[in-house]
Design a protein around this motif. Structure first.
Motif, PDB file in Angstrom:
ATOM      1  N   ALA A  57       2.258  21.239   4.767  1.00  0.00           N
ATOM      2  CA  ALA A  57       2.069  20.609   6.074  1.00  0.00           C
ATOM      3  C   ALA A  57       1.415  21.569   7.061  1.00  0.00           C
ATOM      4  CB  ALA A  57       3.407  20.115   6.612  1.00  0.00           C
ATOM      5  N   VAL A  78      15.951  25.808  -4.058  1.00  0.00           N
ATOM      6  CA  VAL A  78      15.850  24.733  -3.067  1.00  0.00           C
ATOM      7  C   VAL A  78      15.096  25.224  -1.833  1.00  0.00           C
ATOM      8  CG1 VAL A  78      17.173  23.269  -1.549  1.00  0.00           C
ATOM      9  CG2 VAL A  78      17.883  23.567  -3.861  1.00  0.00           C
ATOM     10  N   ALA A  79      15.456  26.441  -1.381  1.00  0.00           N
ATOM     11  CA  ALA A  79      14.778  26.987  -0.214  1.00  0.00           C
ATOM     12  C   ALA A  79      13.296  27.200  -0.499  1.00  0.00           C
ATOM     13  CB  ALA A  79      15.428  28.299   0.207  1.00  0.00           C
ATOM     14  N   ASP A 119      11.388  25.552  -2.651  1.00  0.00           N
ATOM     15  CA  ASP A 119      10.714  24.255  -2.707  1.00  0.00           C
ATOM     16  C   ASP A 119      10.448  23.723  -1.298  1.00  0.00           C
ATOM     17  OD1 ASP A 119       9.628  22.079  -3.964  1.00  0.00           O
ATOM     18  OD2 ASP A 119      11.513  20.979  -3.968  1.00  0.00           O
ATOM     19  N   SER A 120      11.451  23.884  -0.435  1.00  0.00           N
ATOM     20  CA  SER A 120      11.281  23.419   0.939  1.00  0.00           C
ATOM     21  C   SER A 120      10.189  24.203   1.653  1.00  0.00           C
ATOM     22  CB  SER A 120      12.590  23.545   1.692  1.00  0.00           C
ATOM     23  OG  SER A 120      13.612  22.925   0.970  1.00  0.00           O
ATOM     24  N   THR A 176       6.714  23.995  12.705  1.00  0.00           N
ATOM     25  CA  THR A 176       6.836  24.028  11.242  1.00  0.00           C
ATOM     26  C   THR A 176       6.877  25.459  10.722  1.00  0.00           C
ATOM     27  OG1 THR A 176       5.514  22.029  11.292  1.00  0.00           O
ATOM     28  CG2 THR A 176       5.925  22.999   9.168  1.00  0.00           C
ATOM     29  N   ALA A 193       9.841  27.294   8.606  1.00  0.00           N
ATOM     30  CA  ALA A 193       9.641  27.959   7.314  1.00  0.00           C
ATOM     31  C   ALA A 193      10.169  29.390   7.365  1.00  0.00           C
ATOM     32  CB  ALA A 193       8.162  27.949   6.944  1.00  0.00           C
ATOM     33  N   ALA A 245       0.130  22.043  -3.469  1.00  0.00           N
ATOM     34  CA  ALA A 245       1.198  21.070  -3.706  1.00  0.00           C
ATOM     35  C   ALA A 245       1.422  20.876  -5.199  1.00  0.00           C
ATOM     36  CB  ALA A 245       0.857  19.739  -3.037  1.00  0.00           C
ATOM     37  N   ALA A 246       0.328  20.765  -5.956  1.00  0.00           N
ATOM     38  CA  ALA A 246       0.472  20.574  -7.403  1.00  0.00           C
ATOM     39  C   ALA A 246       1.150  21.780  -8.038  1.00  0.00           C
ATOM     40  CB  ALA A 246      -0.898  20.342  -8.026  1.00  0.00           C
ATOM     41  N   ALA A 279      -4.655  22.890   0.037  1.00  0.00           N
ATOM     42  CA  ALA A 279      -3.328  22.285   0.141  1.00  0.00           C
ATOM     43  C   ALA A 279      -3.047  21.372  -1.046  1.00  0.00           C
ATOM     44  CB  ALA A 279      -3.197  21.511   1.446  1.00  0.00           C
ATOM     45  N   THR A 328       6.801  22.908   0.562  1.00  0.00           N
ATOM     46  CA  THR A 328       6.407  21.658   1.220  1.00  0.00           C
ATOM     47  C   THR A 328       5.984  21.908   2.669  1.00  0.00           C
ATOM     48  OG1 THR A 328       8.092  20.644  -0.131  1.00  0.00           O
ATOM     49  CG2 THR A 328       7.109  19.296   1.542  1.00  0.00           C
ATOM     50  N   MET A 329       6.737  22.800   3.340  1.00  0.00           N
ATOM     51  CA  MET A 329       6.380  23.105   4.722  1.00  0.00           C
ATOM     52  C   MET A 329       5.032  23.793   4.820  1.00  0.00           C
ATOM     53  SD  MET A 329       9.680  24.232   6.777  1.00  0.00           S
ATOM     54  CE  MET A 329      10.806  22.994   7.322  1.00  0.00           C
ATOM     55  N   PHE A 334       4.902  21.923  -7.295  1.00  0.00           N
ATOM     56  CA  PHE A 334       5.662  20.960  -8.116  1.00  0.00           C
ATOM     57  C   PHE A 334       5.866  21.491  -9.526  1.00  0.00           C
ATOM     58  CE2 PHE A 334       5.192  17.343 -11.126  1.00  0.00           C
ATOM     59  CZ  PHE A 334       6.486  16.874 -10.987  1.00  0.00           C
TER      60      PHE A 334
END
Lengths: 116, 86
Positions: B46, B35-36, B38-39, B13, B17, B68-69, B64, B42-43, B72
């Motif tokens: 994890a 987009v990158a 955001d990805s 992972t 990233a 995440a919040a 974490a 998310t990574m 977003f």
């Protein structure tokens, strides 16, 4: 659940999550367009992160931590599609069009909204 | 034994990233970079969970959740800014 079964299940979930992350990276690097990149990034990463979180929840040290991991998984599954939808709509209204497109149902609606 | 699997998944992972940072730097337009980003967010969520299991530190799970919040909210805000609202 027996320890061997739990370990095997966690391993399978982890492997699936890692594979989804890898596929998402390949899509983001290789795809030609911002919409296809949004598709690859969000869909694959939601699946990948959720699988990794579920695998970690199987092996969490206590049930409180497992509950927190389930909470994060549900949160990601709820918010990631919303963010990607907002992002793609913003791209469309920003003036970017897909390179190859066959059906465009949002185009007239966006033009109507732009006139107002 | 299981810790080894977690460490391997964390390594994959993390490398993903890092490769995604290439798209973040070289993206031709602004939405590509978002987009990158955001990805990558998310990574990183994890990755935090995996590393918290590897190093046996429970605090990273709470970090974490907040991360995440915030990611977003950040993505939604940048999308609204691109749309022309803010």
């Amino acid at each position: 659940m027996s320890p061997v079964l739990r370990e095997a299940l966690a391993f399978l979930l982890m492997a699936g999550g890692a594979f989804f992350s890898f596929a998402s990276v390949i899509g983001i690097i290789r795809f030609p367009d911002v919409y296809t990149r949004i598709h690859s990034g969000t869909k694959a990463l939601t699946g990948g992160a959720t699988l990794i979180l579920l695998g970690a929840a199987l092996y969490a040290p206590s049930w409180q931590i497992a509950a927190k991991l389930f909470l994060i998984a549900g949160f990601l599954m709820a918010t990631n599609p919303i963010a990607s939808h907002a992002l793609s709509r913003a791209c469309y209204r920003h003036g970017m069009r897909p390179e190859v497109i066959f059906v465009d149902e949002y185009g007239p609606v966006a033009d109507e909204e732009a006139k107002k | 034994m299981m810790i080894t699997y977690f460490a391997w998944a964390a390594m994959i992972t993390g490398i993903c990233a890092l490769v995604m940072v290439g798209r973040l730097v070289a993206g031709p337009t602004i939405p590509d970079r978002i987009v990158a980003l955001d990805s990558i967010n998310t990574m990183v969520v994890a990755l935090m969970i995996l590393l918290s299991l590897v190093y046996d530190s429970v605090v990273m799970v709470d970090v974490a959740i907040v991360y995440a919040a915030l990611s977003f909210v950040g993505t939604m805000f940048i999308a609204r800014h691109l749309e022309g609202g803010v």
